[in-house]
Design an enzyme around this catalytic site. Structure first.
Site, PDB file in Angstrom:
ATOM      1  CG  HIS A 176      -0.612   0.345   2.491  1.00 28.00           C
ATOM      2  ND1 HIS A 176      -0.297  -0.581   3.455  1.00 28.00           N
ATOM      3  CD2 HIS A 176      -0.449   1.549   3.081  1.00 28.00           C
ATOM      4  CE1 HIS A 176       0.038   0.026   4.568  1.00 28.00           C
ATOM      5  NE2 HIS A 176      -0.048   1.328   4.372  1.00 28.00           N
ATOM      6  CG  ASP A 231       0.359  -4.015   2.790  1.00 25.43           C
ATOM      7  OD1 ASP A 231       0.855  -3.524   1.757  1.00 25.43           O
ATOM      8  OD2 ASP A 231      -0.412  -3.387   3.539  1.00 25.43           O
ATOM      9  CB  SER A 279       2.677   1.749   6.442  1.00 18.71           C
ATOM     10  OG  SER A 279       1.409   1.449   6.918  1.00 18.71           O
TER      11      SER A 279
HETATM   12  N1  ARG Z   1      -4.871   0.621   7.643  1.00 16.56           N
HETATM   13  C1  ARG Z   1      -3.604   0.698   6.973  1.00 16.56           C
HETATM   14  C2  ARG Z   1      -3.087   2.130   7.043  1.00 16.56           C
HETATM   15  O1  ARG Z   1      -3.627   2.942   7.719  1.00 16.56           O
HETATM   16  C3  ARG Z   1      -3.661   0.197   5.593  1.00 16.56           C
HETATM   17  C4  ARG Z   1      -4.373   1.070   4.623  1.00 16.56           C
HETATM   18  C5  ARG Z   1      -4.314   0.595   3.212  1.00 16.56           C
HETATM   19  N2  ARG Z   1      -5.188  -0.528   2.985  1.00 16.56           N
HETATM   20  C6  ARG Z   1      -6.525  -0.438   2.730  1.00 16.56           C
HETATM   21  N3  ARG Z   1      -7.211  -1.532   2.604  1.00 16.56           N
HETATM   22  N4  ARG Z   1      -7.149   0.723   2.588  1.00 16.56           N
HETATM   23  O2  ARG Z   1      -2.345   2.652   6.244  1.00 16.56           O
HETATM   24  N1  GLU Z   2      -1.405   1.496   7.691  1.00 18.39           N
HETATM   25  C1  GLU Z   2      -0.783   2.549   8.459  1.00 18.39           C
HETATM   26  C2  GLU Z   2       0.248   3.353   7.688  1.00 18.39           C
HETATM   27  O1  GLU Z   2       0.115   3.617   6.537  1.00 18.39           O
HETATM   28  C3  GLU Z   2      -0.200   1.937   9.660  1.00 18.39           C
HETATM   29  C4  GLU Z   2      -1.319   1.598  10.508  1.00 18.39           C
HETATM   30  C5  GLU Z   2      -1.339   2.442  11.731  1.00 18.39           C
HETATM   31  O2  GLU Z   2      -0.689   1.951  12.663  1.00 18.39           O
HETATM   32  O3  GLU Z   2      -1.959   3.506  11.743  1.00 18.39           O
HETATM   33  O4  GLU Z   2       1.203   3.855   8.207  1.00 18.39           O
END
Ligand code: ARG
Ligand code: GLU
Length: 666
Positions: free
Chosen positions: A84, A210, A601
Site C-alpha cells: 500500500h 502487503d 507502514s
Molecule cells: N490501515 C492501513 C493504514 O492505515 C492500511 C491502509 C491501506 N489498505 C486499505 N485496505 N485501505 O495505512
Molecule cells: N497502515 C498505516 C500506515 O500507513 C499503519 C497503521 C497504523 O498503525 O496507523 O502507516
C-alpha cells in the site's frame, strides 16, 4: 569493568522498571531504554541501534516517500516496503496492457526496474539535540533556518529540519540523505498485496501480503543523484539480514520507523472532543458516503473500479475512528485524565503551573465550536468531487487542463457525487451552527428551499454538463470557491490562533507533568521522525471469551478465498500451491505489542538478534486509541511475516532470483 557494567545495568533496570510496551523512543537516546529492551530479550547494544561513529541499524531504515517507512535488505540497495506504500507508483506504471496492480510485476534484470519520478527515500544521517540554541534564540524560525543551512549544502543530497519535541521543551536537528533515483523491482498482484481489501483493513485475523520491492540507485560515488541510466545500485552502510527462523508468542520484537502523529499528553477536554464529538460526527458522515458508494459499486463493475481507491481512503479513517472512539470510551480516558488533572492542580498550587489545566479547558471551550465547524466543512462541502475538480481545473496551467480533466473523468461517476452532495449538505444544514455557515450557503438554501433542488441546479450547470468555457462563473466552481473562502478566511484564522495558544500552554503543562511525576519516563509524541518501539509477539482478547492467536497462515487465506468476492479472490497459483498440501502452515501475518501509528507502514520488524522478521503494515481497530492512550491489553500492530514475502516471491511466482542478493539467517 564487566562487573561495573552489570551493576550499572542493574541500576538502570531499577531506574526504569519494566513498563508496558508503550512508547516511541528517540534512537539517539535509546541508551536510556536499552536495559529494559535487553531485559525483554534484545541481544544487541544501543550503539547497534543508533551510532554516528559506525554503521548501525538506523542506516538500513528509510522514510519512503512522504509517509511510509522502508528497509534496505541487501548490499545492492534492495528495499522492502508495503504494497500500500508502493501502490500509487505501481498504479502509475500500470495500463490496460500492463496492469501491474492486477497481475503483479517482477523485474528479473536490472534494466527491467522502473524509475519513479517524484519518489524519494531518506536516510537519517544524524540527529542532534539543539535545544539550547533554540531556547536561547529570540526568533525560533530564524534559528531553525540557520541550523538547517549549516547542516546542508546545495547539491550534497542532504536535507534537514529542526523538530520540536514535548511541545517545544526539546528541539532536535534531523539531517537526512535523500535519494531520488528509486526504482520499482517487484510486487505481487493486489489479490495478494491487498488481499482482504477494506473488508479486512484494521482487522485480525489478517492475511494481506502487503509488500512491494524497490531499489535505491546512486551515482558512481554512491551519492544521491537524479535518475540517470548511468546510476548504479546504492551500497548501503548497513542492511538487514532476513530471518527465516520465524516468530512465536512472547518473542521480542522491535520496530524501527517513522510514526506520524500521536497526542498522548492532551487534556481530558481534548480527548472528550475526539471520542464524543469529532469521531462520531465524522464516522456518521463517512457512513453515508460509503453506503452511497457501495450501492453503486455493487451494481457495476466499471463503477467498482472507478471508486475502489476513493472508497479505500474514505473507509480507512472511518474504520480507524470507530476503534479509537470505542477504545477511549472503554478505557474511560476522559475520566482518568480528569482525575489526573485534578491531582496535578492540587500539586501545582503555588507553583508557576497553577491553573494551567483550567486555562487549557477555557481555550478548548472556545476552540470546540470552531474546530467542529472546520472539520465538518471539510468532511462535507469540501468533499464533493465535482467542485474539487472545478477548482483544480481552474488552477491548472492551460496546457495541463486536458490531462486534469481526463484523469478526473476516468474515475468519476456523477450519480454518486449527486447523492453524496444531497446527503452531506443536508447533514451540514442540520449540524453546523448557522453562526459558522457562510452567507453563500444560507442564500442558496433560501433560493432552492431544499438540497435536492440545489443539487439539481449544480449538477446540470454548463460545467457539470461538459461545457468548460466559463468555468470561473459556473455554480459548481462558485460552490467550491465560496466554501474554501469561508474556511480559509473565517474558520482557519481563529482555529490557528487558539491552537497556537493551546500549544504554548502545553509547553508548560508538559514540563509540569514531568516535575509532577519525576519517576515516569515520558516519550515524545510522534512527529514523523525516526523512532524505536519495542514489544513482543502477542495475541489479544477482542471481546470477552475470544482470544486471537498472534499468527495467521495460508490455510486462513484459503478459508477466505471466494472468486465472487473481489477482496477475497486469490490468484489461481495460490490455490494450486495450497492443494499440494505442503504449505498449510505457511505463516502469513503476526500480531505484536509494538506502539505504532500511521507512517510506520513498511517499518522493519526486527528480532532479538537484529534481523528482519516482518514488515509492519497495520494495527487492530480495537486498539487504534493508541494514538491518544495506549492499552497494553488490546493495542496490537499487524505485520507481514517476512517468510510469506519469501514464499510468494519464490514459491508462488518463481522469481526467487530477485531475492538472491538477500542474506538469509535462522
Ligand atoms: N490501515 C492501513 C493504514 O492505515 C492500511 C491502509 C491501506 N489498505 C486499505 N485496505 N485501505 O495505512
Ligand atoms: N497502515 C498505516 C500506515 O500507513 C499503519 C497503521 C497504523 O498503525 O496507523 O502507516
Amino acid at each position: 569493568m564487566r562487573r561495573i557494567l552489570s551493576v550499572l545495568a542493574g541500576a538502570l533496570l531499577c531506574a526504569f522498571p519494566a513498563l508496558a510496551d508503550e512508547g516511541m523512543w528517540l534512537p539517539s537516546l535509546i541508551s536510556q531504554r536499552i536495559a529494559d529492551m535487553q531485559a525483554k530479550g534484545f541481544k544487541l547494544s544501543a550503539e547497534d541501534i543508533y551510532s554516528v561513529n559506525q554503521a548501525s541499524l538506523k542506516d538500513a531504515v528509510v522514510l519512503f516517500g512522504g509517509g511510509c517507512t522502508g528497509e534496505v535488505v541487501s548490499k545492492e540497495g534492495l528495499l522492502f516496503t508495503n504494497h500500500h506504500c508502493g501502490y500509487s507508483y505501481i498504479q502509475k506504471h500500470s495500463s490496460v496492457e500492463h496492469d501491474y496492480l492486477k497481475d503483479g510485476f517482477w523485474a528479473l534484470t536490472r534494466d527491467q526496474e522502473l524509475p519513479n519520478p517524484g519518489l524519494t527515500v531518506s536516510f537519517l544521517d544524524r540527529m542532534e539535540d539543539v535545544t539550547s540554541v533554540m531556547l536561547a534564540a529570540p526568533d525560533k524560525e530564524l534559528a531553525a533556518a540557520e541550523l538547517v543551512k549549516q547542516a546542508t549544502a546545495p547539491g550534497n543530497g542532504l536535507s534537514a529540519s529542526v523538530e520540536a519535541l514535548y511541545y517545544g521543551n526539546q528541539y532536535f536537528l534531523f539531517v537526512y540523505r535523500v535519494f531520488t533515483d528509486v526504482r520499482f523491482v517487484g510486487a505481487p498482484p493486489s489479490s495478494i498485496g491487498k488481499f482482504g481489501g477494506d473488508t479486512d483493513n484494521w482487522m485480525w485475523p489478517r492475511h494481506t501480503g502487503d509488500f512491494s520491492i524497490f531499489r535505491i540507485y546512486a551515482d558512481k560515488d554512491n551519492n544521491p543523484a537524479p535518475y540517470s541510466p548511468d546510476n548504479v545500485p546504492y551500497t548501503p552502510k548497513k542492511y538487514f539480514k532476513v530471518s527465516l527462523g520465524g516468530v512465536k508468542e512472547g518473542d521480542f520484537t522491535f520496530i524501527y520507523g517513522f510514526p506520524g502523529t500521536t497526542q498522548e499528553y492532551i487534556t481530558s477536554d481534548a480527548v472528550r472532543y475526539i471520542s464524543e464529538v469529532s469521531d462520531p460526527a465524522k464516522i456518521a458522515l463517512r457512513t453515508l458516503r460509503l453506503d452511497i458508494q457501495k450501492a453503486y459499486m455493487s451494481n457495476s463493475q466499471a463503477v467498482r473500479i472507478q471508486y475502489s481507491s476513493k472508497n479505500a481512503s474514505v473507509s480507512n479513517s472511518w474504520k480507524k475512528w470507530q476503534g479509537e472512539m470505542k477504545g477511549i470510551r472503554k478505557m474511560k480516558t476522559v475520566q482518568s485524565k480528569k482525575e489526573y488533572e485534578a491531582a496535578f492542580e492540587k500539586w501545582a498550587k503555588g507553583t508557576r503551573y497553577e491553573g494551567i489545566t483550567e486555562k487549557l479547558a477555557d481555550l478548548y471551550r472556545r476552540l470546540e465550536p470552531i474546530n467542529y465547524a472546520r472539520e465538518y466543512t471539510s468532511e462535507t462541502a469540501l468533499a464533493i468531487e465535482l467542485p474539487q475538480f472545478a477548482a483544480s481545473y481552474v488552477s491548472a496551467q492551460p496546457e495541463n487542463r486536458q490531462a486534469v480533466k481526463e484523469a478526473f473523468l476516468k474515475d468519476y461517476y456523477m450519480p454518486i457525487d449527486v447523492q453524496t452532495f444531497i446527503d452531506l449538505m443536508a447533514e451540514y444544514g442540520k449540524n453546523v451552527d448557522p453562526e459558522f455557515q457562510p452567507l453563500y450557503y444560507k442564500v442558496h438554501m433560501d433560493l432552492y428551499d431544499n438540497v435536492k433542488d440545489w443539487a439539481y441546479a449544480l449538477f446540470t450547470s454548463p460545467f457539470a454538463q461538459g461545457d468548460y468555457s466559463d468555468v470561473e462563473h459556473d455554480p459548481v466552481y462558485e460552490f467550491r470557491r465560496e466554501f474554501v473562502k469561508y474556511y480559509n478566511e473565517q474558520l482557519l484564522p481563529v482555529y490557528r490562533d487558539l491552537t497556537s495558544q493551546i500549544t504554548e500552554l502545553y509547553h508548560d503543562y508538559m514540563q509540569g507533568q514531568m516535575e509532577f511525576e519525576p519517576g515516569k519516563t515520558f516519550y515524545p509524541d510522534a512527529n514523523l521522525t525516526l523512532r524505536v518501539a519495542y514489544g513482543k509477539v502477542q495475541g489479544y482478547e477482542p471481546q470477552d471469551g475470544i482470544y486471537y492467536h498472534p499468527q495467521s497462515t495460508l490455510t486462513g487465506i484459503i478459508e477466505k478465498d471466494n472468486p465472487n468476492i473481489f477482496d477475497y479472490d486469490i490468484p489461481q497459483a495460490l490455490r494450486d500451491i495450497y492443494a499440494t498440501g505442503l504449505y498449510d502452515d505457511q505463516p502469513v501475518c503476526f500480531l505484536a505489542t509494538n506502539h505504532t501509528t500511521g507512517g510506520n507502514s513498511g517499518s522493519p520488524v526486527i528480532n532479538a538478534d537484529g534481523n528482519l522478521i516482518g514488515l509492519n503494515f497495520d494495527r487492530v481497530w480495537e486498539g487504534t486509541q493508541s494514538d491518544v492512550t495506549f492499552d497494553p491489553e488490546i493495542c496490537r500492530n499487524i505485520s507481514l511475516d517476512v517468510r510469506y514475502l519469501v514464499f510468494v516471491v519464490d514459491k508462488v511466482f518463481h522469481v526467487g532470483a530477485i531475492l538472491q542478493e538477500v542474506e538469509f539467517v535462522d
